[in-house]
Design a protein around this motif. Structure first.
Motif, PDB file in Angstrom:
ATOM      1  N   TRP A 280      52.743 -23.647 -19.176  1.00 35.33           N
ATOM      2  CA  TRP A 280      52.337 -23.203 -20.524  1.00 35.33           C
ATOM      3  C   TRP A 280      51.026 -23.873 -20.897  1.00 35.33           C
ATOM      4  CZ3 TRP A 280      50.989 -25.332 -25.162  1.00 35.33           C
ATOM      5  CH2 TRP A 280      51.128 -24.566 -26.325  1.00 35.33           C
ATOM      6  N   PRO A 285      50.335 -18.972 -22.711  1.00 34.52           N
ATOM      7  CA  PRO A 285      51.562 -19.549 -23.287  1.00 34.52           C
ATOM      8  C   PRO A 285      52.835 -18.943 -22.682  1.00 34.52           C
ATOM      9  CG  PRO A 285      50.607 -17.947 -24.796  1.00 34.52           C
ATOM     10  CD  PRO A 285      49.643 -18.054 -23.649  1.00 34.52           C
ATOM     11  N   LEU A 287      56.546 -18.703 -21.315  1.00 36.12           N
ATOM     12  CA  LEU A 287      57.832 -19.279 -21.703  1.00 36.12           C
ATOM     13  C   LEU A 287      58.951 -18.748 -20.809  1.00 36.12           C
ATOM     14  CD1 LEU A 287      57.412 -18.814 -25.556  1.00 36.12           C
ATOM     15  CD2 LEU A 287      57.262 -20.985 -24.320  1.00 36.12           C
ATOM     16  N   ALA A 342      59.280 -24.276 -22.143  1.00 32.03           N
ATOM     17  CA  ALA A 342      57.996 -24.139 -21.449  1.00 32.03           C
ATOM     18  C   ALA A 342      57.851 -25.264 -20.449  1.00 32.03           C
ATOM     19  CB  ALA A 342      56.839 -24.172 -22.452  1.00 32.03           C
ATOM     20  N   ARG A 344      55.399 -27.617 -19.401  1.00 30.93           N
ATOM     21  CA  ARG A 344      54.107 -28.187 -19.801  1.00 30.93           C
ATOM     22  C   ARG A 344      54.253 -29.685 -19.986  1.00 30.93           C
ATOM     23  NH1 ARG A 344      55.419 -30.894 -23.427  1.00 30.93           N
ATOM     24  NH2 ARG A 344      55.730 -30.462 -25.633  1.00 30.93           N
ATOM     25  N   ASP A 421      54.528 -21.284 -30.284  1.00 29.27           N
ATOM     26  CA  ASP A 421      54.917 -21.301 -28.869  1.00 29.27           C
ATOM     27  C   ASP A 421      54.425 -20.050 -28.150  1.00 29.27           C
ATOM     28  OD1 ASP A 421      56.297 -23.676 -29.268  1.00 29.27           O
ATOM     29  OD2 ASP A 421      58.255 -22.717 -29.418  1.00 29.27           O
ATOM     30  N   GLY A 424      50.384 -19.659 -28.243  1.00 29.97           N
ATOM     31  CA  GLY A 424      49.627 -20.677 -27.524  1.00 29.97           C
ATOM     32  C   GLY A 424      48.820 -21.562 -28.443  1.00 29.97           C
ATOM     33  N   SER A 475      55.259 -26.066 -28.358  1.00 27.98           N
ATOM     34  CA  SER A 475      53.927 -26.116 -28.969  1.00 27.98           C
ATOM     35  C   SER A 475      53.641 -27.472 -29.590  1.00 27.98           C
ATOM     36  CB  SER A 475      53.781 -25.021 -30.029  1.00 27.98           C
ATOM     37  OG  SER A 475      54.822 -25.100 -30.980  1.00 27.98           O
TER      38      SER A 475
END
Length: 644
Positions: A280, A285, A287, A342, A344, A421, A424, A475
């Motif tokens: 992500w 972005p 998911l 995500a 990330r 989320d 992005g 996010s």
């Protein structure tokens, strides 16, 4: 946002329209300013989306709409009659509530409505859920007290099953709110709004809903990605303790295709491998979906000699994990929730300037270009008119070249973070500040505020609930514990608490002023509203950021909160051209600092005008941008261009 470091510019403007006049002296000034989304709000369409997108069930019923309300003295046990109707979930002081009345600390606000439980929910437990109520709520069903809650920014739920009767039921909520006369976390709210302090907000201000659940049900799913290992760590908490045959089946998927799946005992941890993980980022972005099902399994220890001893000794061991992964499901799921995660990573590491660490996303430097975002609305105050309205701010900021929002001492409805989320947009989430005027630490202070133990306990409780409620949203990349010393106490301990609760994110212990947690805070954060922002002092062990800068004001006639009143800004532009020139000069300095000094982030004040403040990129009603998104994005573009 600074209170004292700079003297604000005051600008007197001629009134374009007269303020609304009310017969009752307890009515709140609401302005004639209404957003296009606010004009479309009705009792039938007020906030109809499922309010908890990170733990979603299929069966639920929205209780937003018109309720009866009354404002009484505190000694009243129950209002003899109600004063009228209020549109939930808009706060009582707001225009969209249809009430716009002030609630003083000495008064109580009452809500009442009737509701029925669908016949198909028979045999299940009925949960009554509130997105947020400011500040202290007591909830009654059919005259009986079923529970209460204290805290203005977090969701809570109550099991009301034992208080229900066939057919129509009565729901009443009593609310007390000390607001700015108290020390509780409240953010920018004030009983005497002016300048950077805004109209007080009280009562129900997020969605109310009911839903059926089994007696034992899924209470929380916490997914934490580890991209370095290519896994997602998942904790599943049930509403009570589980038996050895209570298990949870987890299924991670992408585009409807299963990526990973396992079974774990209830109230346990699982590790799911995510091969070739799609990471992500603000530009991508991506998911993953995650489904959690509460199921029955055949007893994994059946037939073993000293069965109970073996089951007991296996608790929280690798052996238990393996045994349940191979367990055989029995029957249909008893509870199912949908969520997502995500892959990330947010961290601090080596950047392009030697000796100055920077913020990393997925192990690579990424500059955080953000705005200070208050999340206030002229018609709904703390409550956006709709999710579409709330989402529109994020869309504009993305188009304008921003990849981060600092959510300034307010917690938004959960749908906001869901939208961030999916769009992005990285979020720096502030803890709403509290304290009284003499407990606001100044820029020259050499010590922190002093509070009674009970007040500190309440603040810590709300801080931990904020982290717990929001940590599921990828996010959010950084927690801001204190802003400019407003009610700041024992900052290092609070920052360590947040790090302990959520080690997967960064922590900004002190944004702007009193930096007293250098060994804990991941960033060194200054606020600078000079024509060209100051350069933060370099630090060898943490990133340096401009937690606030900017503040260029431009009044737009026809879009002002209170025409004819002196308005507030750090600087005032002479027109559209001068506005963009001033903005460009500030952003060019940010770009220079990023390249020459290793600056990691900047937070421009602010997304929109708010009441007296006129320093937004957008007008308060979001009807007009003071500079085009394309121009703003073009100015910011060198932030991500490699240094020649």
């Amino acid at each position: 946002m600074m209170m004292r470091l700079l003297v604000p510019t005051l600008l007197a403007l001629t009134a374009a329209t007269a303020p609304i006049a009310y017969a009752q002296d307890d009515h709140v000034y609401t302005s004639d300013l209404v957003t296009r989304w606010g004009k479309a709000v009705t009792p039938d369409n007020a906030w109809q989306s499922y309010p908890r997108p990170q733990l979603q069930r299929k069966e639920w019923r929205n209780l937003n709409g018109l309720w009866d309300y009354a404002i009484t003295d505190p000694a009243v046990a129950r209002p003899a009659k109600m004063d009228g109707q209020i549109l939930v979930p808009f706060p009582v002081e707001s225009r969209l509530s249809r009430v716009a009345r002030k609630l003083t600390p000495e008064q109580r606000l009452w809500y009442r409505r009737a509701f029925t439980v669908p016949a198909g929910w028979a045999g299940q437990r009925i949960m009554l859920n509130f997105g947020a109520v400011d500040y202290a709520a007591q909830v009654m069903v059919n005259g009986a007290i079923v529970g209460g809650h204290k805290g203005g920014f977090d969701a809570f739920g109550l099991d009301i099953t034992d208080y229900l009767k066939p057919g129509q039921n009565e729901l009443m909520v009593q609310v007390a709110d000390p607001n700015s006369a108290g020390t509780q976390p409240r953010g920018k709210q004030s009983l005497e709004p002016s300048g950077i302090w805004y109209t007080a907000v009280s009562g129900i201000w997020q969605t109310v809903w009911i839903e059926p659940v089994p007696r034992l049900h899924i209470a929380d799913v916490r997914a934490t990605a580890d991209i370095d290992r290519g896994v997602v760590e998942v904790d599943v908490a049930l509403s009570n303790w589980a038996s050895d045959t209570d298990a949870v089946r987890l299924t991670a998927s992408s585009g409807g295709k299963t990526v990973a799946s396992t079974i774990l005992r209830g109230n346990r941890h699982a590790t799911l491998a995510i091969p070739g993980a799609h990471l992500w980022s603000p530009d991508d972005p991506f998911l993953y979906d995650l489904k959690a099902e509460l199921i029955d399994v055949r007893d994994p220890y059946a037939g073993m000699a000293e069965r109970d001893r073996h089951a007991y000794d296996a608790r929280f061991t690798v052996g238990e994990t393996r045994r349940y992964a191979d367990a055989q499901p029995v029957g249909a799921p008893r509870d199912t929730v949908q969520t997502y995660f995500a892959m990330r990573k947010i961290s601090v590491g080596q950047g392009p300037v030697r000796g100055q660490p920077v913020l990393l996303l997925n192990n690579k430097p990424l500059f955080h270009n953000g705005t200070l975002d208050q999340g206030w609305w002229p018609d709904g105050l703390l409550t956006p008119p709709s999710e579409e309205a709330m989402k529109s701010d994020l869309i504009f900021l993305k188009q304008a070249g921003f990849n981060m929002v600092r959510k300034h001492i307010k917690v938004e409805p959960a749908r906001y973070y869901y939208d961030a989320d999916h769009l992005g947009m990285m979020i720096w989430q502030d803890m709403p500040s509290g304290g009284g005027e003499d407990q606001f630490v100044a820029g020259t202070s050499q010590g922190q505020a002093i509070f009674p133990a009970a007040t500190m306990a309440d603040h810590i409780s709300e801080l931990t609930r904020m982290v717990g409620n929001l940590r599921a949203f990828p996010s959010i990349v950084l927690w801001v514990v204190n802003n400019e010393g407003w009610g700041q106490f024992d900052s290092a301990t609070l920052a360590r608490t947040v790090k302990g609760l959520d080690p997967s994110r960064l922590v900004d212990a002190d944004s702007g002023w009193m930096d007293v947690a250098p060994g804990v805070s991941d960033v060194f954060d200054i606020h600078s509203y000079e024509d060209k922002p100051n350069v933060p002092t370099r630090h060898a062990d943490r990133a340096i950021v401009l937690g606030e800068y900017g503040g260029v004001g431009l009044p737009v006639q026809g879009h002002l909160w209170k025409p004819g009143k002196s308005l507030w800004s750090y600087q005032v532009a002479g027109g559209d051209g001068d506005y963009l020139t001033r903005y460009r000069a500030k952003m060019e300095e940010v770009i220079r600092q990023a390249r020459d000094h290793g600056l990691s982030a900047s937070v421009y004040t602010q997304t929109s005008d708010v009441e007296d403040e006129i320093n937004g990129l957008l007008t308060y009603d979001r009807a007009q941008a003071k500079a085009s998104a394309a121009d703003l994005a073009k100015i910011a573009a060198p932030l991500w261009t490699p240094k020649p």
